[in-house]
Design a protein around this motif. Structure first.
Motif, PDB file in Angstrom:
ATOM      1  N   GLU A 104       0.820  -1.217   0.000  1.00  0.00           N
ATOM      2  CA  GLU A 104       0.000   0.000   0.000  1.00  0.00           C
ATOM      3  C   GLU A 104       0.854   1.267   0.000  1.00  0.00           C
ATOM      4  O   GLU A 104       0.428   2.313  -0.503  1.00  0.00           O
ATOM      5  CB  GLU A 104      -0.964  -0.006   1.189  1.00  0.00           C
ATOM      6  CG  GLU A 104      -0.338   0.225   2.559  1.00  0.00           C
ATOM      7  CD  GLU A 104       0.346  -0.994   3.141  1.00  0.00           C
ATOM      8  OE1 GLU A 104       0.796  -0.883   4.303  1.00  0.00           O
ATOM      9  OE2 GLU A 104       0.420  -2.041   2.472  1.00  0.00           O
ATOM     10  N   SER A 105       2.064   1.187   0.553  1.00  0.00           N
ATOM     11  CA  SER A 105       2.935   2.373   0.590  1.00  0.00           C
ATOM     12  C   SER A 105       3.446   2.723  -0.804  1.00  0.00           C
ATOM     13  O   SER A 105       3.798   3.883  -1.067  1.00  0.00           O
ATOM     14  CB  SER A 105       4.117   2.131   1.534  1.00  0.00           C
ATOM     15  OG  SER A 105       4.975   1.118   1.031  1.00  0.00           O
ATOM     16  N   LEU A 108      -0.097   4.236  -2.648  1.00  0.00           N
ATOM     17  CA  LEU A 108      -0.673   5.482  -2.132  1.00  0.00           C
ATOM     18  C   LEU A 108      -0.174   6.735  -2.854  1.00  0.00           C
ATOM     19  O   LEU A 108      -0.995   7.589  -3.242  1.00  0.00           O
ATOM     20  CB  LEU A 108      -0.415   5.587  -0.621  1.00  0.00           C
ATOM     21  CG  LEU A 108      -1.002   6.809   0.092  1.00  0.00           C
ATOM     22  CD1 LEU A 108      -2.517   6.854  -0.082  1.00  0.00           C
ATOM     23  CD2 LEU A 108      -0.629   6.778   1.572  1.00  0.00           C
ATOM     24  N   PRO A 133      -4.884  -3.991   3.488  1.00  0.00           N
ATOM     25  CA  PRO A 133      -4.103  -2.741   3.452  1.00  0.00           C
ATOM     26  C   PRO A 133      -4.332  -1.914   2.188  1.00  0.00           C
ATOM     27  O   PRO A 133      -4.464  -0.691   2.265  1.00  0.00           O
ATOM     28  CB  PRO A 133      -2.655  -3.232   3.551  1.00  0.00           C
ATOM     29  CG  PRO A 133      -2.747  -4.506   4.317  1.00  0.00           C
ATOM     30  CD  PRO A 133      -4.036  -5.143   3.856  1.00  0.00           C
ATOM     31  N   ILE A 134      -4.408  -2.562   1.023  1.00  0.00           N
ATOM     32  CA  ILE A 134      -4.697  -1.800  -0.202  1.00  0.00           C
ATOM     33  C   ILE A 134      -6.188  -1.508  -0.296  1.00  0.00           C
ATOM     34  O   ILE A 134      -6.603  -0.437  -0.721  1.00  0.00           O
ATOM     35  CB  ILE A 134      -4.204  -2.566  -1.445  1.00  0.00           C
ATOM     36  CG1 ILE A 134      -2.686  -2.761  -1.385  1.00  0.00           C
ATOM     37  CG2 ILE A 134      -4.569  -1.806  -2.722  1.00  0.00           C
ATOM     38  CD1 ILE A 134      -2.101  -3.500  -2.571  1.00  0.00           C
ATOM     39  N   ARG A 136      -8.171  -0.701   1.978  1.00  0.00           N
ATOM     40  CA  ARG A 136      -8.526   0.459   2.802  1.00  0.00           C
ATOM     41  C   ARG A 136      -8.345   1.780   2.062  1.00  0.00           C
ATOM     42  O   ARG A 136      -8.880   2.809   2.501  1.00  0.00           O
ATOM     43  CB  ARG A 136      -7.684   0.476   4.080  1.00  0.00           C
ATOM     44  CG  ARG A 136      -8.149  -0.513   5.135  1.00  0.00           C
ATOM     45  CD  ARG A 136      -7.593  -0.165   6.503  1.00  0.00           C
ATOM     46  NE  ARG A 136      -6.158  -0.362   6.573  1.00  0.00           N
ATOM     47  CZ  ARG A 136      -5.573  -1.452   7.067  1.00  0.00           C
ATOM     48  NH1 ARG A 136      -6.313  -2.444   7.533  1.00  0.00           N
ATOM     49  NH2 ARG A 136      -4.260  -1.557   7.098  1.00  0.00           N
ATOM     50  N   LEU A 137      -7.613   1.768   0.950  1.00  0.00           N
ATOM     51  CA  LEU A 137      -7.409   3.001   0.183  1.00  0.00           C
ATOM     52  C   LEU A 137      -8.625   3.355  -0.670  1.00  0.00           C
ATOM     53  O   LEU A 137      -8.711   4.468  -1.178  1.00  0.00           O
ATOM     54  CB  LEU A 137      -6.192   2.846  -0.740  1.00  0.00           C
ATOM     55  CG  LEU A 137      -4.838   2.533  -0.082  1.00  0.00           C
ATOM     56  CD1 LEU A 137      -3.781   2.312  -1.157  1.00  0.00           C
ATOM     57  CD2 LEU A 137      -4.423   3.652   0.857  1.00  0.00           C
TER      58      LEU A 137
END
Length: 300
Positions: A104-105, A108, A133-134, A136-137
């Motif tokens: 995800e980093s 983003l 994690p992805i 949630r974006l």
């Protein structure tokens, strides 16, 4: 224009995107959303082609994410494409090594600012899409139980972990059936007392159709199993006769309502791009879908 990057980072990818825009003669592009496509090597080519087709209706920045082997050092390769058979931009990320724990980093910084984010898992989705994690974006999260090894089990799993913004494409595939049944019920004068849906055994769309009819009509709907790979018949009983939708072939069905002549109506299988385009026309939570999967879980 296409630019390939190896052993790169998000900053270099963003700069390559600017160069690709300039090289394509499109320094500014009017895109309405970011579409994340999280997939694997087996499905990535078809998924990215589908997403590119979709961007003709919904100009978007498409970011494909292929998460590879978590062993070894962090590795990020990318391919940036602008202006080739698309009205948007596409970035394909291949993430491996320790970086897979923080994918995800990477994603983003590449999202379009001040625009909605939609994520689509073409095959196996995480157990809890909203907590991924992805995932949630994104404002909207699209799964596809039909593409898994056990579609009905996959559908029940996403139903158990439902959060606002989730939709499974099995529900989207039902839109033509729901429209025809709503039209039939508008024409019928009798009260529905029960019904039957006939499909193959492992058909998630049929499972949702049973739950939708039962929850909306407040009557028992039976699920019977038959040959084929699509819903083959829906029958609703009333005191004045039966409402019948019977599939004739891959592209049509017979539509019968008591008191009216039967007629043949189109009912073909839609492409993935068409299904995704329908879902992207509304980015708010689908309350009817939420009510349907609640009913499904209550009557497991």
């Amino acid at each position: 224009m296409e630019i390939a990057l190896t052993e790169t980072n998000a900053g270099e990818i963003a700069r390559a995107l600017v160069r690709a825009r300039s090289g394509a003669g499109s320094p500014a592009m009017d895109m309405v959303l970011t579409l994340l496509v999280v997939t694997d090597d087996e499905n990535v080519a078809h998924a990215m082609k589908t997403a590119t087709t979709l961007s003709m209706e919904h100009p978007a920045r498409i970011i494909g994410v292929v998460i590879g082997d978590a062993r070894g050092k962090a590795r990020l390769n990318a391919k940036v494409r602008v202006g080739e058979s698309s009205s948007g931009e596409s970035i394909l990320l291949r993430i491996a090594g320790k970086l897979t724990n923080h994918a995800e980093s990477v994603v983003l910084p590449l999202l379009l600012p001040d625009s909605p984010v939609v994520i689509w898992w073409p095959s196996n989705a995480p157990a809890n899409p909203a907590e991924d994690p992805i995932g949630r974006l994104a404002r909207r999260r699209l799964t596809d139980a039909e593409s898994t090894a056990n579609p009905v089990r996959a559908l029940r799993n996403v139903a158990r972990h439902y959060a606002e913004g989730d939709t499974d494409l099995s529900w989207t595939r039902l839109t033509p059936w729901r429209a025809l049944l709503a039209a039939a019920l508008d024409q019928a004068t009798g009260t529905v007392s029960g019904g039957t849906v006939v499909s193959d055994r492992d058909n998630p769309a049929a499972v949702l159709l049973v739950a939708w009819l039962s929850s909306r009509l407040g009557v028992p709907i039976e699920h019977e199993y038959g040959p084929g790979t699509q819903i083959s018949r829906v029958s609703l009983q009333t005191q004045v006769g039966s409402i019948e939708l019977t599939r004739l072939d891959e592209a049509s069905c017979e539509f019968r309502v008591p008191g009216s002549s039967s007629r043949v109506v189109p009912l073909g299988r839609r492409s993935l791009a068409e299904l995704l385009a329908e879902d992207l026309r509304r980015l708010d939570p689908d309350e009817i879908y939420a009510e349907t999967i609640d009913h499904l879980l209550e009557h497991v």
